[in-house]
Design an enzyme around this catalytic site. Structure first.
Site, PDB file in Angstrom:
ATOM      1  N   ASP A 130       4.042 -16.848  -0.048  1.00  0.00           N
ATOM      2  CA  ASP A 130       3.571 -15.829  -0.994  1.00  0.00           C
ATOM      3  C   ASP A 130       3.594 -16.334  -2.432  1.00  0.00           C
ATOM      4  O   ASP A 130       3.577 -15.538  -3.359  1.00  0.00           O
ATOM      5  CB  ASP A 130       4.461 -14.566  -0.925  1.00  0.00           C
ATOM      6  N   CYS A 186      -6.619  -6.551  21.611  1.00  0.00           N
ATOM      7  CA  CYS A 186      -6.664  -5.086  21.510  1.00  0.00           C
ATOM      8  C   CYS A 186      -7.459  -4.395  22.615  1.00  0.00           C
ATOM      9  O   CYS A 186      -7.078  -3.305  23.049  1.00  0.00           O
ATOM     10  CB  CYS A 186      -7.262  -4.691  20.157  1.00  0.00           C
ATOM     11  N   CYS A 189      -7.841  -0.351  22.948  1.00  0.00           N
ATOM     12  CA  CYS A 189      -6.700   0.340  22.311  1.00  0.00           C
ATOM     13  C   CYS A 189      -7.037   0.754  20.875  1.00  0.00           C
ATOM     14  O   CYS A 189      -7.717   0.032  20.146  1.00  0.00           O
ATOM     15  CB  CYS A 189      -5.491  -0.593  22.320  1.00  0.00           C
ATOM     16  N   CYS A 192      -2.881   1.946  16.781  1.00  0.00           N
ATOM     17  CA  CYS A 192      -2.493   1.772  15.369  1.00  0.00           C
ATOM     18  C   CYS A 192      -3.379   2.629  14.471  1.00  0.00           C
ATOM     19  O   CYS A 192      -2.906   3.218  13.491  1.00  0.00           O
ATOM     20  CB  CYS A 192      -2.569   0.300  14.962  1.00  0.00           C
ATOM     21  N   CYS A 196      -1.834   5.734  12.030  1.00  0.00           N
ATOM     22  CA  CYS A 196      -1.767   5.521  10.573  1.00  0.00           C
ATOM     23  C   CYS A 196      -1.770   6.875   9.848  1.00  0.00           C
ATOM     24  O   CYS A 196      -2.728   7.644   9.960  1.00  0.00           O
ATOM     25  CB  CYS A 196      -2.947   4.669  10.114  1.00  0.00           C
ATOM     26  N   CYS A 211      -3.257   2.578   1.924  1.00  0.00           N
ATOM     27  CA  CYS A 211      -2.127   2.187   2.781  1.00  0.00           C
ATOM     28  C   CYS A 211      -0.806   2.540   2.100  1.00  0.00           C
ATOM     29  O   CYS A 211      -0.587   2.224   0.924  1.00  0.00           O
ATOM     30  CB  CYS A 211      -2.224   0.695   3.068  1.00  0.00           C
ATOM     31  N   CYS A 238       5.757   0.675   5.046  1.00  0.00           N
ATOM     32  CA  CYS A 238       5.405   1.507   6.205  1.00  0.00           C
ATOM     33  C   CYS A 238       5.259   0.579   7.413  1.00  0.00           C
ATOM     34  O   CYS A 238       4.636  -0.474   7.326  1.00  0.00           O
ATOM     35  CB  CYS A 238       4.085   2.232   5.934  1.00  0.00           C
ATOM     36  N   CYS A 245       1.992  -0.223  18.089  1.00  0.00           N
ATOM     37  CA  CYS A 245       1.272  -1.270  18.831  1.00  0.00           C
ATOM     38  C   CYS A 245       2.032  -1.682  20.092  1.00  0.00           C
ATOM     39  O   CYS A 245       3.212  -2.031  20.014  1.00  0.00           O
ATOM     40  CB  CYS A 245       1.069  -2.484  17.919  1.00  0.00           C
TER      41      CYS A 245
HETATM   42  S1  SF4 Z   1      -2.128  -0.902  18.427  1.00  0.00           S
HETATM   43 FE1  SF4 Z   1      -2.055  -3.143  18.644  1.00  0.00          FE
HETATM   44  S2  SF4 Z   1      -3.231  -3.550  20.518  1.00  0.00           S
HETATM   45 FE2  SF4 Z   1      -3.727  -1.451  19.878  1.00  0.00          FE
HETATM   46  S3  SF4 Z   1      -5.556  -1.666  18.588  1.00  0.00           S
HETATM   47 FE3  SF4 Z   1      -3.808  -1.729  17.214  1.00  0.00          FE
HETATM   48  S4  SF4 Z   1      -3.331  -3.908  16.985  1.00  0.00           S
HETATM   49 FE4  SF4 Z   1      -4.651  -3.712  18.776  1.00  0.00          FE
HETATM   50  S1  SF4 Z   2       1.220   0.184   6.951  1.00  0.00           S
HETATM   51 FE1  SF4 Z   2      -0.654   1.030   6.001  1.00  0.00          FE
HETATM   52  S2  SF4 Z   2      -2.201   0.672   7.546  1.00  0.00           S
HETATM   53 FE2  SF4 Z   2      -0.252   0.516   8.622  1.00  0.00          FE
HETATM   54  S3  SF4 Z   2       0.168   2.599   9.380  1.00  0.00           S
HETATM   55 FE3  SF4 Z   2       1.152   2.408   7.383  1.00  0.00          FE
HETATM   56  S4  SF4 Z   2      -0.361   3.269   5.987  1.00  0.00           S
HETATM   57 FE4  SF4 Z   2      -1.454   2.762   7.840  1.00  0.00          FE
END
Ligand code: SF4
Ligand code: SF4
Length: 315
Positions: A130, A186, A189, A192, A196, A211, A238, A245
């Site tokens: 970073d 994925c 799926c 995620c 969110c 985000c 977060c 996942c």
């Molecule tokens: S939860 Fe994981 S496996 Fe499912 S769509 Fe998101 S990144 Fe892909």
């Molecule tokens: S880190 Fe950001 S993109 Fe991931 S669930 Fe939290 S708000 Fe959504």
């Protein structure tokens, strides 16, 4: 191309305790236009530094003239086991709870780079955690460390999930590239995306300006109404998309993989009532490393006040 040097470097990375290590060619990333379009759409929010040094971010050969290879490493900082929820508390993302990954990775990578410079004085070895504009995730995928999920995070090989922080070493040495992992992790799926809290995710694209991780840590201004109305409990960062996942769920196998001890421990959540009353000495005492200090005192208090207001509004 040096097989011996490749083995030497990967052996040193394994000995240093990195969960994953691999090598890729130092060529430009595949889709710089997508990154540029994402920036132009304003999804980087106030993170102006993302647009700076764009040429270096796209091409490691601009960052290190003559670069031929990128050595990628990953530390695993959590195993995904569920948090115990405390009433009236806000949670801290897991990567920020233990030590500062910048320092933890750098203090192992720099001695390796130094030893390599001594043994191979004709080559450059530049460590980036970073600290330089480089597309770590793109290189990590090429180097076989894992695949990118729809949440845009690296899903590590061998069941390690996305509980990973990344580092790189760019070198002018020509190393043997590792094999990239085939396939899409994925399929159909969408967990995620559904999980969110601010609807920041589209497949393989996160709008950072929506985000919670960005908004709680980087965003200085007044958050938008949709951010105020969210129904999560994240005070700093977060983990919701990683927690949802299937690749990052704890299993017997993934728990056996363990985490690097430098990331163990730390505070998982804080009382919102305490944080809204923090004075600078409280913030100084708590924010003991650079990751936690990324958000100044006022932002911690703002985040805590927003979560409190929303809880009160919901009764
Ligand atoms: S939860 Fe994981 S496996 Fe499912 S769509 Fe998101 S990144 Fe892909
Ligand atoms: S880190 Fe950001 S993109 Fe991931 S669930 Fe939290 S708000 Fe959504």
């Amino acid at each position: 191309m040096s097989d011996d040097l490749t083995e030497e470097i990967l052996g040193r990375m394994r000995t240093a305790g990195f969960a994953l290590a691999g090598v890729c060619d130092a060529r430009p990333i595949d889709r710089p236009d997508m990154f540029e379009a994402w920036l132009q759409a304003g999804h980087g929010g106030e993170m102006d530094w993302l647009a700076k040094h764009l040429a270096e971010r796209i091409d490691p050969g601009v960052l290190v003239p003559g670069a031929r290879s990128v050595v990628c490493v990953a530390d695993r900082y959590a195993d995904g086991r569920a948090d115990r929820r405390e009433p009236g508390h806000g949670r801290i993302a897991r990567y920020a709870r233990g030590g500062d990954y910048h320092a933890i990775m750098r203090e192992r990578l720099e001695p390796i780079a130094e030893a390599l410079r001594d043994r191979h004085p004709g080559h450059r070895f530049r460590v980036c955690v970073d600290s330089a504009p480089i597309a770590e995730r793109d290189h990590a995928v090429r180097a076989g460390l894992g695949r990118i999920g729809k949440h845009t995070l690296l899903i590590g090989s061998g069941g390690r999930g996305s509980w990973l922080v990344l580092g790189c070493m760019v070198t002018t040495a020509q190393l043997r590239p590792s094999a990239a992992m085939p396939g899409d992790p994925c399929g159909s799926c969408t967990r995620c995306i559904d999980a969110c809290p601010t609807r920041a995710i589209e497949p393989w694209k996160v709008k950072a300006d929506r985000c919670i991780s960005y908004l709680t840590i980087e965003h200085a201004g007044d958050p938008a109404a949709w951010f105020r109305d969210r129904s999560d409990d994240w005070l700093f960062g977060c983990d919701a998309c990683i927690e949802a996942c299937p690749h990052s769920q704890p299993t017997q196998r993934s728990r056996r993989l363990g985490i690097h001890p430098a990331y163990a421990g730390g505070v998982a959540s804080l009382s919102l009532e305490d944080v809204v009353r923090w004075q600078s000495r409280d913030w100084e005492r708590f924010a003991s490393h650079g990751v936690l200090r990324r958000a100044p005192l006022e932002r911690w208090r703002r985040n805590a006040a927003l979560l409190q207001q929303r809880r009160q509004a919901r009764g």
